[in-house]
Design an enzyme around this catalytic site. Structure first.
Site, short mmCIF file in Angstrom:
data_model
loop_
_atom_site.label_atom_id
_atom_site.label_comp_id
_atom_site.label_asym_id
_atom_site.label_seq_id
_atom_site.Cartn_x
_atom_site.Cartn_y
_atom_site.Cartn_z
CD GLU A 273 -37.42 -3.88 52.93
OE1 GLU A 273 -38.44 -3.39 53.44
OE2 GLU A 273 -36.36 -3.30 52.84
CG ASP A 277 -34.47 -6.01 49.24
OD1 ASP A 277 -35.36 -5.26 48.79
OD2 ASP A 277 -33.94 -5.85 50.34
CB SER A 477 -37.52 -1.63 49.62
OG SER A 477 -38.69 -1.15 50.14
#
Ligand SMILES: *[C@@H]1O[C@H](CO)[C@@H](O)[C@H](O)[C@H]1NC(C)=O
Ligand SMILES: *[C@@H]1O[C@H](CO)[C@@H](O)[C@H](O)[C@H]1NC(C)=O
Ligand SMILES: *[C@@H]1O[C@H](CO)[C@@H](O)[C@H](O)[C@H]1NC(C)=O
Ligand SMILES: *[C@@H]1O[C@H](CO)[C@@H](O)[C@H](O)[C@H]1NC(C)=O
Ligand SMILES: *[C@@H]1O[C@H](CO)[C@@H](O)[C@H](O)[C@H]1NC(C)=O
Length: 565
Positions: A273, A277, A477
């Site tokens: 994650e 990002d 996300s």
């Protein structure tokens, strides 16, 4: 007669109002105290060990703050874009002298002297022994818990504070809330939907093609900046970012390094994650200075998300756009806590900062209740009226850059706690009166804040993590930093013209009525797997809907709409 779920809810709210406002001994009686799944109990913490607690002092002028936010975010107001500095925010909201005095006297009388405040003076962070903490917070009992190698210290029971101080505090952080489990970013080869067809996957080139970004659409303004914030035990690796850019970002000018890391970048393996990002905000928001706020909880008793909010109140210069993939079930958090976090979002909004939150990866969600009384389960901060919430889509034809349809995981729905803000009332009413069928009314509260506000692709991304390119990464996300980067590009063009940043986008976004966005009108998202709804939540529809909001960005048109005042 049995009380219905809504009646119980109403009584609970009335009771809590009384508790929060009048008696106030317990500051957050509606905070869920049970230990979430996955945390193992390691035992009581010895009385002489240290904890670090965060005292949220009651702020002044919260009504004014709210009015001001509405004015500076409304393009039809004379005050549009007239943002405040952090120092100006501080003079508006800082606690009264009485509040500061009462809290300080209370702490000092227990020998608590090692405290740090923030520029806005509305938080106090203090170190003390467990023994002292358990005396200050009567009822609290600190224990250590472990999950995946991470340990934290939390109280196994509710706390209350002395009557005289309760009216001066919103809550005490570091006592009850456990960090939520990281969204299991789906790695699709286990998911049936990906077995149907081979897919080449989403890369920066795919996104830039779909959202009409040309090679010239990169950042140019010297002062522009954007940020991702991460609160799980996850780190991005600079080498992953560099490799990602060399593999996937040949066609446009971009940066290959993060400008600034705020917080502790741990060692060890990179998190999927965290890599996602950073790699994607820097691909749409290309050539824009990027910060990473990472794991700001240094102490076992801190709440990392809250720590980040404190940092924002203690730094005069922070990036203009923040994207965050973080959320918890609304029903697990105390109303006092969520209201205070909303105040923090308002403080950011009046400074011209845009806060973007992922809408979550469980569709409408499901709260399983006995006797077939299941309800949808909104998530916070996605359900906050003061942030821009981003949902997810996938390509209709996975082999091509075609139009987008709902990604069935896309989080969305209606808050059970926050009333629908004015800026979205007509859009949401139009949806509710539309032609498409709606889930049974008992599953959601149609008068609450509805989300998401917009969306972007959330399916089948390529990510480089631990130096390995990984396909099929999915989740909101992914869509959130993509939208964040695009808003940063628009900020950039505004700065070049000498205009202020976009700030809190929603009031202006809803006035656009979908201009500059590709409307997503097909597909439904997930919800409760029960007999009544059979796993289906809301469905996308023309204009705004609680699955994909107003739709996904068409950059040139969105720039035309938002790049001027
Ligand atoms: C806020 O910043 C000041 C000045 O840098 C620092 O002394 C203080 O410890 C910070 N507060 C917190 C809670 O970290
Ligand atoms: C943007 O993309 C869409 C679909 O990909 C395309 O139809 C349109 O012509 C493009 N250009 C503009 C300026 O909207
Ligand atoms: C990249 O951004 C810098 C300012 O940060 C600017 O000077 C430069 O011209 C930009 N590069 C391109 C290709 O626009
Ligand atoms: C619905 O939401 C509103 C405001 O958001 C709240 O006042 C009301 O109590 C809620 N009703 C139920 C039944 O949850
Ligand atoms: C950029 O920063 C400089 C120095 O802080 C300031 O004078 C200038 O107005 C800023 N420009 C923009 C577009 O924000």
């Amino acid at each position: 007669r049995n009380l219905s779920e809504s009646e119980i809810f109403l009584y609970r709210v009335i009771f809590l109002l009384c508790v929060c406002l009048v008696h106030g001994e317990h500051l957050e009686l509606d905070q869920v105290v049970s230990v979430p799944e996955g945390w193992l109990h390691e035992g009581r913490v010895s009385p002489l060990e240290e904890v670090e607690l965060t005292f949220a002092l009651k702020q002044q002028n919260v009504d004014k703050l709210q009015e001001l936010l509405a004015l500076v975010s409304d393009p039809d107001s004379q005050h549009y874009g007239k943002f405040l500095t952090l120092e100006e925010v501080a003079s508006l909201v800082r606690p009264s002298q009485l509040t500061e005095k009462v809290v300080q006297t209370w702490l000092q009388s227990h020998g608590v002297t090692r405290c740090h405040t923030v520029l806005t003076r509305d938080f106090l962070q203090c170190s003390m022994t467990v023994q002292v903490a358990e005396t200050l917070l009567s009822g609290a009992e600190f224990h250590r818990y472990r999950r995946d190698g991470q340990t934290i210290v939390r109280s196994s029971s509710q706390y209350s504070v002395h009557d005289d101080v309760s009216q001066h505090l919103d809550f005490v952080g570091g006592v009850l809330r456990f960090p939520p489990r990281g969204k299991e970013i789906s790695k699709g080869w286990t998911g049936a939907r990906h077995l149907k067809s081979f897919h080449l996957g989403v890369t920066p080139a795919t996104l830039r093609a779909r959202y009409n970004l040309t090679a010239a659409d990169v950042g140019t303004a010297a002062n522009n900046s954007q940020a991702v914030a991460q609160f799980l035990e996850q780190f991005y690796h600079p080498a992953d970012l560099a490799e990602f850019m060399s593999l996937f970002a040949r066609e446009f000018k971009h940066l290959t390094e993060v400008e600034r890391v705020v917080g502790t970048q741990g060692g060890g393996k990179a998190g999927l994650e965290a890599s996602l990002d950073v790699e994607y905000i820097m691909s749409t928001g290309a050539n824009i200075s990027t910060w990473v706020f990472t794991n700001p909880g240094r102490h076992e008793s801190q709440e990392p998300f809250l720590q980040w909010m404190l940092l924002l109140s203690n730094m005069s210069a922070v990036p203009w756009v923040h994207t965050i993939s973080y959320g918890d079930d609304e029903d697990s958090l105390s109303t006092c806590y969520m209201n205070r976090i909303n105040n923090e979002f308002m403080k950011a909004g009046v400074r011209g900062i845009s806060m973007l939150f992922a809408s979550g990866d469980s569709g409408a969600g499901c709260r399983h209740l006995p006797k077939e009384q299941n309800v949808f389960r909104p998530s916070f901060p996605a359900s906050s009226p003061y942030v821009t919430t981003v949902g997810g889509t996938s390509f209709k034809n996975p082999f091509k850059v075609t139009y987008e349809v709902t990604d069935y995981i896309s989080g969305g729905g209606f808050s059970n706690v926050f009333a629908m803000p004015d800026y979205q009332v007509s859009a949401v009413k139009a949806f509710l009166k539309g032609k498409q069928s709606l889930p049974p009314e008992s599953y959601y509260n149609a008068s609450g804040r509805a989300y998401p506000d917009m969306a972007a692709l959330s399916d089948n991304y390529w990510v480089v993590t631990n130096l390995v390119p990984i396909p099929w990464v999915s989740g909101t996300s992914a869509s959130t930093p993509v939208v964040g980067g695009i808003l940063s590009l628009i900020n950039d063009q505004r700065f070049v013209k000498g205009l202020p940043s976009l700030g809190f986008l929603n009031p202006r976004l809803y006035k656009l009525q979908g201009t500059g966005l590709f409307d997503v009108t097909e597909g439904c998202h997930l919800s409760c797997l029960d007999d009544k709804v059979e796993g289906q939540g809301f469905c996308a529809a023309p204009a705004w809907d609680p699955v994909t909001g107003w739709g996904t960005p068409n950059y040139p048109d969105l720039l035309t709409a938002l790049g001027k005042d």
